[in-house]
Motif scaffolding. Structure first.
Motif, mmCIF file in Angstrom:
data_model
loop_
_atom_site.group_PDB
_atom_site.id
_atom_site.type_symbol
_atom_site.label_atom_id
_atom_site.label_comp_id
_atom_site.label_asym_id
_atom_site.label_seq_id
_atom_site.Cartn_x
_atom_site.Cartn_y
_atom_site.Cartn_z
ATOM 1 N N ILE A 267 -22.811 2.083 -3.788
ATOM 2 C CA ILE A 267 -22.027 1.088 -3.052
ATOM 3 C C ILE A 267 -20.997 0.435 -3.972
ATOM 4 N N LEU A 268 -21.380 0.139 -5.199
ATOM 5 C CA LEU A 268 -20.430 -0.444 -6.151
ATOM 6 C C LEU A 268 -19.283 0.526 -6.447
ATOM 7 N N GLU A 269 -19.596 1.795 -6.642
ATOM 8 C CA GLU A 269 -18.564 2.798 -6.904
ATOM 9 C C GLU A 269 -17.634 2.950 -5.698
ATOM 10 N N LEU A 270 -18.212 2.950 -4.514
ATOM 11 C CA LEU A 270 -17.415 3.045 -3.291
ATOM 12 C C LEU A 270 -16.523 1.814 -3.141
ATOM 13 N N ASN A 271 -17.043 0.657 -3.448
ATOM 14 C CA ASN A 271 -16.286 -0.577 -3.359
ATOM 15 C C ASN A 271 -15.086 -0.559 -4.305
ATOM 16 N N GLU A 272 -15.285 -0.056 -5.530
ATOM 17 C CA GLU A 272 -14.187 0.051 -6.494
ATOM 18 C C GLU A 272 -13.081 0.947 -5.959
ATOM 19 N N LYS A 273 -13.458 2.089 -5.399
ATOM 20 C CA LYS A 273 -12.475 3.029 -4.844
ATOM 21 C C LYS A 273 -11.738 2.420 -3.657
ATOM 22 N N LEU A 274 -12.449 1.701 -2.811
ATOM 23 C CA LEU A 274 -11.821 1.050 -1.665
ATOM 24 C C LEU A 274 -10.841 -0.031 -2.122
ATOM 25 N N ASN A 275 -11.195 -0.779 -3.155
ATOM 26 C CA ASN A 275 -10.282 -1.791 -3.685
ATOM 27 C C ASN A 275 -9.014 -1.153 -4.238
ATOM 28 N N GLU A 276 -9.155 -0.022 -4.919
ATOM 29 C CA GLU A 276 -7.979 0.702 -5.417
ATOM 30 C C GLU A 276 -7.096 1.162 -4.263
ATOM 31 N N LEU A 277 -7.709 1.688 -3.218
ATOM 32 C CA LEU A 277 -6.966 2.153 -2.049
ATOM 33 C C LEU A 277 -6.226 1.002 -1.377
ATOM 34 N N PHE A 278 -6.886 -0.128 -1.180
ATOM 35 C CA PHE A 278 -6.247 -1.275 -0.538
ATOM 36 C C PHE A 278 -5.116 -1.842 -1.391
ATOM 37 N N GLN A 279 -5.242 -1.744 -2.700
ATOM 38 C CA GLN A 279 -4.167 -2.197 -3.577
ATOM 39 C C GLN A 279 -2.933 -1.316 -3.385
ATOM 40 N N VAL A 280 -3.124 -0.006 -3.304
ATOM 41 C CA VAL A 280 -1.996 0.913 -3.066
ATOM 42 C C VAL A 280 -1.381 0.645 -1.702
ATOM 43 N N LEU A 281 -2.212 0.480 -0.679
ATOM 44 C CA LEU A 281 -1.696 0.203 0.658
ATOM 45 C C LEU A 281 -0.935 -1.120 0.689
ATOM 46 N N GLY A 282 -1.374 -2.087 -0.075
ATOM 47 C CA GLY A 282 -0.682 -3.373 -0.143
ATOM 48 C C GLY A 282 0.728 -3.245 -0.690
ATOM 49 N N ASP A 283 0.945 -2.278 -1.579
ATOM 50 C CA ASP A 283 2.279 -2.053 -2.121
ATOM 51 C C ASP A 283 3.259 -1.629 -1.033
ATOM 52 N N TYR A 284 2.759 -1.029 0.032
ATOM 53 C CA TYR A 284 3.622 -0.556 1.113
ATOM 54 C C TYR A 284 3.754 -1.567 2.245
ATOM 55 N N GLU A 285 3.092 -2.704 2.124
ATOM 56 C CA GLU A 285 3.085 -3.700 3.200
ATOM 57 C C GLU A 285 4.488 -4.223 3.513
ATOM 58 N N SER A 286 5.334 -4.337 2.516
ATOM 59 C CA SER A 286 6.677 -4.872 2.723
ATOM 60 C C SER A 286 7.655 -3.824 3.249
ATOM 61 N N MET A 287 7.191 -2.611 3.460
ATOM 62 C CA MET A 287 8.069 -1.532 3.896
ATOM 63 C C MET A 287 7.975 -1.324 5.410
#
Length: 146
Positions: free
Chosen positions: A10-30
């Motif tokens: 669960i911790l490993e999955l959480n880390e990967k999900l946080n990385e994914l959401f950070q990348v998606l956040g970069d596209y939020e202004s687009m």
């Protein structure tokens, strides 16, 4: 399964999900745009595009100026303030005008059948779209080899 193992997964999955959401956040202004035309005057390009935002149809159209050209009839994620852009792969997602009713819809690649790329729209159209272009066929053959 032991609790320690489950917690670690669960911790490993959480880390990967946080990385994914950070990348998606970069596209939020687009914005998702579909470029319809481009003109060049001096060193500045005037781009006309459909803004694909929300459930408004017909899509709002606007124009903007940029120093870098963009392909016409292609989908982009675009930030008009920073001029950041990400060209989407047209073989995977495309904007198509319905030959029957004239409505525009987003179509997503679904499958390759009998040398035709089948696309599905989850937006307005109840029917699928098939692309018979040889470029599409070659793209998916290369993709299947990977």
């Amino acid at each position: 399964m032991p609790d320690v193992f489950v917690k670690k997964q669960i911790l490993e999955l959480n880390e990967k999900l946080n990385e994914l959401f950070q990348v998606l956040g970069d596209y939020e202004s687009m914005d998702l745009i579909y470029t319809t035309s481009m003109e060049k005057k001096r060193r500045l390009y005037t781009i006309r595009a459909k803004l694909l935002k929300g459930n408004v149809y017909p899509f709002a159209e606007y124009k903007f100026h940029t120093e870098t050209d963009m392909d016409s009839k292609v989908l982009y994620l675009y930030n008009v303030v920073s001029d950041d852009r990400l060209k989407l792969i047209p073989e995977l997602i495309k904007m198509v005008e319905c030959s029957d009713c004239g409505s525009w819809s987003l179509y997503f690649y679904n499958s390759l059948k009998d040398k035709y790329a089948r696309y599905v729209s989850y937006q307005y159209e109840i029917h699928d779209y098939e692309d018979t272009e040889k470029e599409v066929e070659g793209f998916f053959e290369k993709l299947n080899q990977l």
